[in-house]
Write an enzyme that holds these catalytic residues in place. Structure first.
Site, mmCIF file in Angstrom:
data_model
loop_
_atom_site.group_PDB
_atom_site.id
_atom_site.type_symbol
_atom_site.label_atom_id
_atom_site.label_comp_id
_atom_site.label_asym_id
_atom_site.label_seq_id
_atom_site.Cartn_x
_atom_site.Cartn_y
_atom_site.Cartn_z
ATOM 1 N N HIS A 151 46.884 39.315 41.686
ATOM 2 C CA HIS A 151 46.257 40.359 42.492
ATOM 3 C C HIS A 151 45.299 39.688 43.471
ATOM 4 O O HIS A 151 44.340 39.033 43.074
ATOM 5 C CB HIS A 151 45.535 41.359 41.600
ATOM 6 N N GLU A 181 41.290 39.519 43.564
ATOM 7 C CA GLU A 181 40.548 39.096 42.373
ATOM 8 C C GLU A 181 40.148 37.629 42.510
ATOM 9 O O GLU A 181 40.587 36.746 41.770
ATOM 10 C CB GLU A 181 41.411 39.389 41.129
ATOM 11 N N ARG A 195 45.510 44.084 47.171
ATOM 12 C CA ARG A 195 45.861 43.745 45.789
ATOM 13 C C ARG A 195 47.276 43.148 45.671
ATOM 14 O O ARG A 195 47.491 42.164 44.987
ATOM 15 C CB ARG A 195 45.792 45.035 44.963
ATOM 16 N N HIS A 236 43.048 37.812 35.497
ATOM 17 C CA HIS A 236 42.720 38.863 36.464
ATOM 18 C C HIS A 236 41.211 39.114 36.448
ATOM 19 O O HIS A 236 40.474 38.558 35.650
ATOM 20 C CB HIS A 236 43.436 40.171 36.097
ATOM 21 N N GLU A 290 40.884 39.810 31.906
ATOM 22 C CA GLU A 290 40.089 40.364 32.999
ATOM 23 C C GLU A 290 38.716 39.722 32.932
ATOM 24 O O GLU A 290 37.997 39.890 31.946
ATOM 25 C CB GLU A 290 39.940 41.890 32.845
#
Ligand SMILES: [Zn+2]
Length: 796
Positions: free
Chosen positions: A197, A200, A255, A323, A397
């Site tokens: 993405h 990020e 993204r 991510h 994440e």
């Protein structure tokens, strides 16, 4: 179109047809796009006045309402039922307010954060010799940094390429391994990839920090050296180069990749495009959506390149797709709520991963399977690397939890990287330090077995570092502490565990056993690790039934206690008239005990437990002299019907003093298994309770059903209650040292060996006279007992 495409809630929440219809209806109410620029050079998109808000979606309708208002999906993993974060334009903010949506503002001005970041990036370059990790780096800078690492550490690092992106940019990476450890070509591999993405940014910085750590700290940090030697690390920092370049040139919040979807929309979410369970929940079929899955599985050059690269590196055992943001550690599955086949190992690794990350800077992360921890997501990288490529696959994440979102300040690059490395290193260490197959006993390691009878020992063999070869799991056993082991007959259980049939010896003899399995690479793994040299051990005990009641006749059970205050639904004995909450028949025979008899065709709530508790207590049960006892019964419990489901509990207590004091044996509910009706067998041992209960002649058991929540429907029932004592009718033969059930010369030989070992090791195994010393007096006492046993009831 400078702004991110329009979002759509996760496909779970919406029927596709409804969503399509809705899309048509809302095109006239699109959120205000950042103003277009007319200058020749493309100008970056602006997000003046845009906010990021947190909204709790409680229903599909809530998701629709957010979509109608023009709120855009913010967050890496999408939105769903539960807390969700959105990017909202000034117009959308007004619409949310008009619709009465409760929104918590996380970021007041998105453009201000983008400006702050842009200034920081510019400033860091003006400083003389700023560290590489002092700021965010472009695609070209990351590529050049890899070249400089390879040039500095040519013996350990090499540049790799997974292939080209849609627009022809190289999806490059770095391969790192130390000179020690297994031979090159045989090392297990760790794959880290980031920036699937594009927005990020912290993820690409973190993966490069880890590459640098493995190389720069190799000489000085023994832990890094071990991990670099034992593994081959492959780090692919920019999986989506086209999107990443676009975030620098045009739209900081882009993204997806840069696919022209052919319908006026741009971009495929590559993390919904992987070909494992592609096209299911949590991915969109609409090109305008942030979670657009693409035209088909692996339709995108980026995911094709990653797939082929991973398949060409079959020794990958750990694959982490990095991510941001939300501070999560996400294991399979993403596409379904069902546990993955290796849930046991992921439970262990997730817990350690999380603790290690949190230990560095005290940041709070959450770990668990993706679907149940956040939302569904099908076609995600982690499901494919685990489900198709056989690696332990995660999605991660990184920071933060929404204060800065994707525009995480650059001064958090190093601390974020440090904590991420700590988590990955913990997992990599654990896999090196633990057996390569995970051998467990799902019902516990039995401490006792039924004497002179066939017993079942349930065990399980699951992957850890390696995968088990099918059909190789075996349990070996013997009676006594010497002689050959034999292999048990093993049958597979529905849950994937294995049941081994063993035959225990006479009362008070020992049963020794161990489990053995092979990996697909041929490595033999045993539990305990020494196998036959140090096996597990259970004592064979007799287990006669000392009390049993099927409630077919009126027994000596009592209803009521001083604490009872239920106004209806008190315990009765008989044949229940069924409702949605109450059984329609006893578990066996004609009768059972249950809470409140209704009338045929009566309402759901008729004669259920109301306004308090009702207690059913057993008569006295004599267990004097038994070393332990097992209680079992069939129970029925329902608390999930009515206005307040899942609010109450059903408890079972045991007393060793005739009811003066009680120990909790089990609590059913308020949620979870056993709360939705149905006959379920429960059993427990006195010795396994907390605290353990010593059997007496004054044992009692009580069952308490209560209704404390207003409006809840509570029904409980009990049938086929049984108590078995556990022990041996005669005291153990003192001369049977090896506990094989016979008093023979081998007992003396083994005692002497153990006595010598005690002297050498300072242990007290043969301290039979209990004076806390191992002396010739112990030998004399034992030999006398052995002689006496020979002529006694348990003689050889
Ligand atoms: Zn992401």
């Amino acid at each position: 179109m400078p702004c991110s495409p329009r979002p759509r809630p996760a496909a779970t929440a919406l029927a596709a047809a409804a969503a399509l219809a809705l899309l048509v209806t809302i095109t006239g109410a699109r959120a205000q796009q950042p103003p277009a620029h007319t200058a020749n050079a493309p100008q970056p998109a602006r997000f003046d006045g845009y906010q990021v808000v947190r909204v709790v979606n409680r229903s599909p309708d809530d998701l629709l309402r957010m979509m109608r208002a023009g709120a855009e999906v913010w967050d890496c993993h999408g939105v769903g039922i539960g807390p969700s974060r959105y990017l909202v334009s000034p117009d959308a903010q007004a619409r949310l307010k008009a619709a009465g949506v409760q929104a918590q503002v996380l970021i007041r001005d998105v453009q201000a954060l983008i400006d702050r970041e842009r200034d920081q990036v510019a400033q860091a370059r003006e400083l003389r010799g700023p560290g590489y990790f002092s700021t965010y780096r472009t695609y070209a800078e990351i590529s050049a940094f890899i070249d400089s690492l390879v040039a500095t550490y040519p013996a350990m690092a090499s540049r790799v390429s997974a292939g080209p992106s849609l627009q022809g940019r190289d999806i490059f990476g770095i391969r790192i391994t130390g000179p020690g450890g297994p031979p090159a070509g045989a090392k297990p591999q760790v794959l880290l990839n980031s920036l699937q993405h594009a927005r990020e940014w912290i993820t690409g910085a973190t993966s490069m920090w880890i590459a640098n750590q493995l190389l720069a700290s190799y000489a000085t940090d023994s832990r890094v050296r071990r991990l670099a030697d034992q593994y081959e690390w492959i780090i692919i920092p920019v999986v989506n180069p086209d999107g990443y370049v676009y975030t620098w040139s045009t739209n900081r919040l882009w993204r997806k990749n840069r696919r022209d979807n052919g319908n006026g929309t741009t971009g495929v979410d590559t993390n919904r495009n992987w070909g494992y369970q592609w096209g299911g929940e949590g991915a969109s079929a609409l090109g305008s959506d942030e979670t657009y899955r693409g035209a088909g599985p692996f339709s995108e050059p980026e995911t094709q390149a990653m797939r082929d690269f991973i398949l060409a590196n079959p020794r990958i055992v750990i694959a982490v797709d990095i991510h941001s943001y939300s501070q999560l550690i996400l294991s399979p599955w993403s596409y379904t709520a069902a546990p993955c086949p290796d849930a046991s190992i992921f439970d262990i690794l997730n817990a350690g991963f999380e603790a290690a990350v949190e230990s560095v800077h005290g940041m709070n992360y959450t770990a668990g399977p993706t679907y149940t921890t956040i939302y569904p997501a099908s076609g995600a990288a982690g499901d494919w690397t685990y489900g198709a490529a056989g690696a332990l696959g995660w999605g991660m994440e990184l920071r933060d939890t929404g204060q800065n979102g994707f525009t995480l300040p650059a001064d958090q690059i190093v601390p974020t990287s440090e904590e991420t490395w700590a988590g990955l290193a913990w997992v990599a260490d654990w896999l090196l330090d633990n057996p390569p197959l995970l051998i467990t006993f799902p019902r516990g390691v039995p401490a006792s077995v039924a004497a002179a009878a066939q017993n079942t020992i349930v065990f399980s063999v699951q992957r850890a570092f390696l995968r088990p070869a099918p059909g190789t799991a075996a349990l070996f056993w013997r009676v006594g502490r010497s002689g050959p082991f034999q292999q048990a007959a093993v049958s597979s259980q529905a849950d994937g565990s294995l049941a081994a049939a063993v035959t225990a010896g006479p009362c008070n003899s020992v049963l020794q056993f161990y489990v053995e399995a092979q990996s697909t690479t041929g490595q033999v793994v045993r539990f305990p690790s020494a196998g036959p040299a140090a096996p597990l051990e259970a004592v064979a005990l007799q287990s006669p039934v000392v009390f049993a009641d099927g409630f077919e006749t009126a027994g000596a059970w009592t209803v009521g206690s001083p604490q009872d205050n239920a106004t209806s639904g008190q315990w009765v004995r008989g044949t229940p008239i069924g409702t949605a909450a109450q059984p329609a028949a006893a578990h066996s025979g004609a009768a059972c005990s249950f809470t409140g008899q209704g009338s045929p065709g009566g309402a759901l709530g008729e004669a259920d437990v109301d306004n308090g508790q009702t207690t059913l207590t057993s008569p006295l049960i004599n267990l004097a002299g038994a070393p332990d006892a097992a209680f079992s019964y069939w129970r029925w419990y329902s608390n999930n019907a009515g206005a307040a489901p899942g609010a109450d509990t059903f408890v079972v207590d045991v007393s060793a003093d005739g009811g003066a004091s009680w120990t909790r044996a089990e609590t059913v509910g308020p949620a979870g298994p056993g709360t939705t009706g149905g006959w379920i067998q429960a059993s427990w041992r006195l010795s396994a309770l907390s605290p353990p209960v010593t059997p007496t002649s004054q044992m009692k058991v009580r069952f308490i059903a209560s209704d404390l929540g207003a409006g809840s429907i509570i029904e409980a029932a009990v049938d086929d209650f049984e108590v078995r004592s556990f022990g041996c009718p005669l005291p153990p033969c003192p001369g049977d040292w090896n506990r094989d059930g016979a008093v023979v010369p081998a007992d003396v030989a083994e005692f002497i060996s153990a006595w010598v070992a005690d002297l050498q090791n300072g242990t007290l195994v043969t301290d039979v006279n209990g004076d806390l010393a191992v002396t010739p007096a112990d030998v004399a006492l034992f030999v006398n007992a052995w002689n006496a046993s020979l002529s006694g009831a348990c003689g050889g």
